[in-house]
Design a protein around this motif. Structure first.
Motif, short mmCIF file in Angstrom:
data_model
loop_
_atom_site.label_atom_id
_atom_site.label_comp_id
_atom_site.label_asym_id
_atom_site.label_seq_id
_atom_site.Cartn_x
_atom_site.Cartn_y
_atom_site.Cartn_z
N VAL A 24 0.87 -1.16 0.00
CA VAL A 24 0.00 0.00 0.00
C VAL A 24 0.91 1.23 0.00
O VAL A 24 2.12 1.11 -0.13
CB VAL A 24 -0.97 -0.02 1.19
N ARG A 25 0.38 2.42 0.17
CA ARG A 25 1.20 3.63 0.12
C ARG A 25 1.06 4.41 1.42
O ARG A 25 -0.06 4.75 1.83
CB ARG A 25 0.75 4.51 -1.06
N TYR A 26 2.18 4.71 2.07
CA TYR A 26 2.16 5.53 3.27
C TYR A 26 2.03 7.00 2.86
O TYR A 26 2.79 7.49 2.04
CB TYR A 26 3.45 5.33 4.07
N ARG A 27 1.06 7.71 3.44
CA ARG A 27 0.82 9.10 3.10
C ARG A 27 0.81 10.00 4.33
O ARG A 27 0.33 11.14 4.28
CB ARG A 27 -0.49 9.27 2.35
N GLY A 28 1.33 9.52 5.46
CA GLY A 28 1.23 10.25 6.72
C GLY A 28 1.95 11.57 6.76
O GLY A 28 1.68 12.41 7.62
N GLY A 29 2.88 11.79 5.81
CA GLY A 29 3.61 13.05 5.79
C GLY A 29 2.89 14.17 5.08
O GLY A 29 3.36 15.31 5.08
N GLU A 30 1.73 13.89 4.49
CA GLU A 30 0.99 14.91 3.75
C GLU A 30 0.11 15.72 4.70
O GLU A 30 -0.41 15.19 5.69
CB GLU A 30 0.11 14.25 2.68
N PRO A 31 -0.12 17.01 4.42
CA PRO A 31 -0.99 17.83 5.28
C PRO A 31 -2.37 17.22 5.42
O PRO A 31 -3.00 16.81 4.43
CB PRO A 31 -1.06 19.16 4.53
N GLY A 32 -2.84 17.13 6.66
CA GLY A 32 -4.17 16.60 6.91
C GLY A 32 -4.30 15.10 6.80
O GLY A 32 -5.40 14.57 6.88
N CYS A 33 -3.17 14.40 6.60
CA CYS A 33 -3.22 12.96 6.36
C CYS A 33 -2.40 12.18 7.39
O CYS A 33 -1.88 11.09 7.10
CB CYS A 33 -2.70 12.62 4.96
N ALA A 34 -2.28 12.71 8.59
CA ALA A 34 -1.45 12.06 9.62
C ALA A 34 -1.88 10.60 9.82
O ALA A 34 -3.07 10.29 9.91
CB ALA A 34 -1.58 12.82 10.94
N GLY A 35 -0.89 9.72 9.88
CA GLY A 35 -1.14 8.30 10.14
C GLY A 35 -1.77 7.54 8.99
O GLY A 35 -2.14 6.38 9.16
N CYS A 36 -1.88 8.15 7.82
CA CYS A 36 -2.68 7.55 6.75
C CYS A 36 -1.89 6.61 5.84
O CYS A 36 -0.72 6.84 5.53
CB CYS A 36 -3.32 8.63 5.89
N VAL A 37 -2.58 5.57 5.41
CA VAL A 37 -2.13 4.74 4.30
C VAL A 37 -3.18 4.81 3.21
O VAL A 37 -4.38 4.90 3.50
CB VAL A 37 -1.86 3.28 4.71
N ARG A 38 -2.72 4.81 1.97
CA ARG A 38 -3.63 4.83 0.82
C ARG A 38 -3.66 3.44 0.21
O ARG A 38 -2.62 2.85 -0.07
CB ARG A 38 -3.14 5.85 -0.21
N ILE A 39 -4.86 2.92 0.00
CA ILE A 39 -5.04 1.55 -0.49
C ILE A 39 -5.79 1.59 -1.81
O ILE A 39 -6.93 2.06 -1.88
CB ILE A 39 -5.82 0.70 0.52
N THR A 40 -5.16 1.11 -2.87
CA THR A 40 -5.82 1.01 -4.17
C THR A 40 -6.88 -0.09 -4.13
O THR A 40 -6.68 -1.14 -3.52
CB THR A 40 -4.79 0.69 -5.27
N VAL A 41 -7.99 0.15 -4.79
CA VAL A 41 -9.03 -0.87 -4.89
C VAL A 41 -8.52 -1.98 -5.81
O VAL A 41 -8.24 -1.75 -6.99
CB VAL A 41 -10.34 -0.27 -5.45
N GLY A 42 -8.40 -3.19 -5.27
CA GLY A 42 -7.90 -4.31 -6.05
C GLY A 42 -9.02 -5.25 -6.47
O GLY A 42 -10.21 -4.90 -6.42
N SER A 43 -8.63 -6.44 -6.88
CA SER A 43 -9.62 -7.48 -7.19
C SER A 43 -10.26 -7.96 -5.90
O SER A 43 -9.80 -7.64 -4.80
CB SER A 43 -8.93 -8.65 -7.90
N ASP A 44 -11.31 -8.75 -6.01
CA ASP A 44 -11.99 -9.28 -4.82
C ASP A 44 -11.00 -10.04 -3.94
O ASP A 44 -11.01 -9.89 -2.71
CB ASP A 44 -13.15 -10.19 -5.23
N GLU A 45 -10.16 -10.86 -4.56
CA GLU A 45 -9.20 -11.64 -3.79
C GLU A 45 -8.16 -10.75 -3.14
O GLU A 45 -7.78 -10.96 -1.97
CB GLU A 45 -8.51 -12.66 -4.70
N GLU A 46 -7.70 -9.72 -3.84
CA GLU A 46 -6.72 -8.80 -3.27
C GLU A 46 -7.31 -8.02 -2.10
O GLU A 46 -6.63 -7.79 -1.09
CB GLU A 46 -6.22 -7.85 -4.36
N ILE A 47 -8.55 -7.62 -2.22
CA ILE A 47 -9.20 -6.91 -1.11
C ILE A 47 -9.31 -7.81 0.11
O ILE A 47 -9.05 -7.39 1.25
CB ILE A 47 -10.60 -6.41 -1.56
N LYS A 48 -9.68 -9.06 -0.12
CA LYS A 48 -9.78 -10.03 0.98
C LYS A 48 -8.44 -10.18 1.69
O LYS A 48 -8.37 -10.17 2.94
CB LYS A 48 -10.25 -11.38 0.43
#
Length: 415
Positions: A378-402
């Motif tokens: 996934v992508r760590y985004r915690g250094g961005e303004p207003g995004c403390a502690g955040c990870v960004r998760i791309t929507v994957g296939s059903d199996e990847e989401i699981k």
């Protein structure tokens, strides 16, 4: 100084305060574009461009080892330079986005080339600036720095209830602060807006965009980056404003909704005057023949219907991912933030003590453990303004989401 290649009656007339010749750098206005071999003739016995008349040198033995979907590209005229205009692609894009014709479309090597070229033609190095609205796509600032161009930052609205939306919801554009920055610094030539935002996933309202376009203190161009627009409401695109405003440029890409990130095709939709400037300035053969061939196939009616079907599936899967993340909140996961109008979601990882505060250290640890030990990136985004502690998760296939939900849940328990 007139724009070379543009008829006098094709200059923007709206908004009334906008003069494109005051935006474009004088050296670009006076530039006589390089005329390449294919500008004049593309058929017949072509002995004008010093190409290899005997064709490419990829032997059949090597060709058979290529992926099956790549092999047809070898049947293309790879020994010939590609078209400098690719009008068939532009025609299909203009039709898809409801524009009058090819003169409203520019093609680049990914959106990044378009962004870089816009800065190069509009903003003088060392003296002029662009305005960005963090948290936002990082390449705006990178391209500015590469071109020795200053960057003015006006953060998005960072406070507000999740899902509040509207002109002042979380991650909305702070229009009044943008206007103040423009008035305070006449050297600002471009305003970059990302809609849906990256990493916020939040749409920028068309009324906010209009307000900046119509602001009389700004004689520059507003760039609206719509890389993820097909995952949002179909009426949300700023392309609908293009025939009204000559100071607007909308960038899109085939990388996201069309699933063609590898071919690197970016698009700028803009008034023909700006498109002509970009055409005068670009490299002669910037879009390759294999890229063009694949893009043309991807823009056929059947392919567009398939794209829309896949987008619909991903939007549904986005909802499933959000519901799965909601189930993990008791383990120290915050509610998803942003508008969730793209093919990704962003969630804050919280302190384990139950304080409810975002925790960058814990988020980084989970991000690295997922990638290095669980095979989930996934992508760590915690250094961005207003995004403390955040990870960004791309929507994957059903199996990847699981898998990502399972692995994330396990790490939230253990770390």
């Amino acid at each position: 100084m007139p724009i070379l290649g543009l008829a006098p009656d094709r200059y923007p007339t709206k908004p009334a305060h906008f003069d494109i010749e005051r935006v474009i750098r004088p050296n670009i206005l006076s530039l006589h574009p390089y005329r390449c071999a294919r500008d004049d003739y593309s058929e017949g016995i072509l002995l004008d461009a010093n190409e290899n008349a005997l064709g490419h040198s990829i032997p059949p033995s090597a060709a058979s080892a290529l992926e099956p979907e790549v092999q047809p590209t070898l049947a293309l005229d790879l020994h010939r330079y590609p078209s400098p205009t690719h009008d068939p692609i532009k025609a299909r894009l203009a039709e898809l986005r409801g524009l009058p014709g090819t003169e409203w479309v520019f093609l680049g090597v990914g959106s990044d080339e378009v962004i870089d070229l816009l800065i190069r033609v509009c903003v003088a190095p060392g003296t002029e600036k662009v305005l960005i609205t963090p948290p936002t796509y990082g390449m705006y600032a990178v391209c500015a720095q590469v071109n020795d161009v200053g960057v003015v930052k006006v953060p998005l609205v960072l406070e507000g209830e999740e899902g509040e939306g509207g002109e002042r919801g979380r991650f909305a554009v702070d229009v009044e602060e943008v206007k103040k920055a423009i008035s305070a610094d006449p050297s600002i030539k471009l305003v970059f807006l990302c809609s849906p935002g990256n990493p916020t996933g939040t749409l920028i309202s068309l009324s906010s965009i209009r307000s900046i376009l119509e602001y009389e203190d700004f004689n520059g161009i507003v760039i609206v980056d719509e890389a993820y627009i097909d995952f949002a409401d179909e009426k949300a695109s700023a392309v609908t404003l293009l025939q009204e405003y000559g100071n607007l440029c909308v960038t899109q890409t085939l990388s996201k909704s069309f699933g063609l990130a590898a071919i690197r095709l970016g698009i700028a939709f803009a008034h023909p005057a700006l498109v002509q400037i970009l055409m005068n300035t670009k490299a002669p053969y910037n879009v390759s023949t294999p890229t063009a061939s694949l893009a043309l196939s991807a823009l056929s009616p059947d392919a567009i219907e398939l794209m829309k079907s896949k987008v619909s599936t991903l939007v549904k899967s986005r909802g499933e991912l959000l519901r799965g993340l909601e189930q993990l909140r008791p383990l120290g996961l915050g509610a998803a933030i942003g508008g969730n109008d793209a093919n990704f979601v962003m969630v804050p990882i919280l302190e384990k003590n139950g304080s409810g505060r975002p925790d960058n250290v814990r988020a980084q640890k989970i991000y690295k453990t997922l990638a290095e030990h669980e095979g989930v990136v996934v992508r760590y985004r915690g250094g961005e303004p207003g995004c403390a502690g955040c990870v960004r998760i791309t929507v994957g296939s059903d199996e990847e989401i699981k898998v990502v939900l399972q692995k994330l849940g396990e790490l939230l328990k253990s770390l």
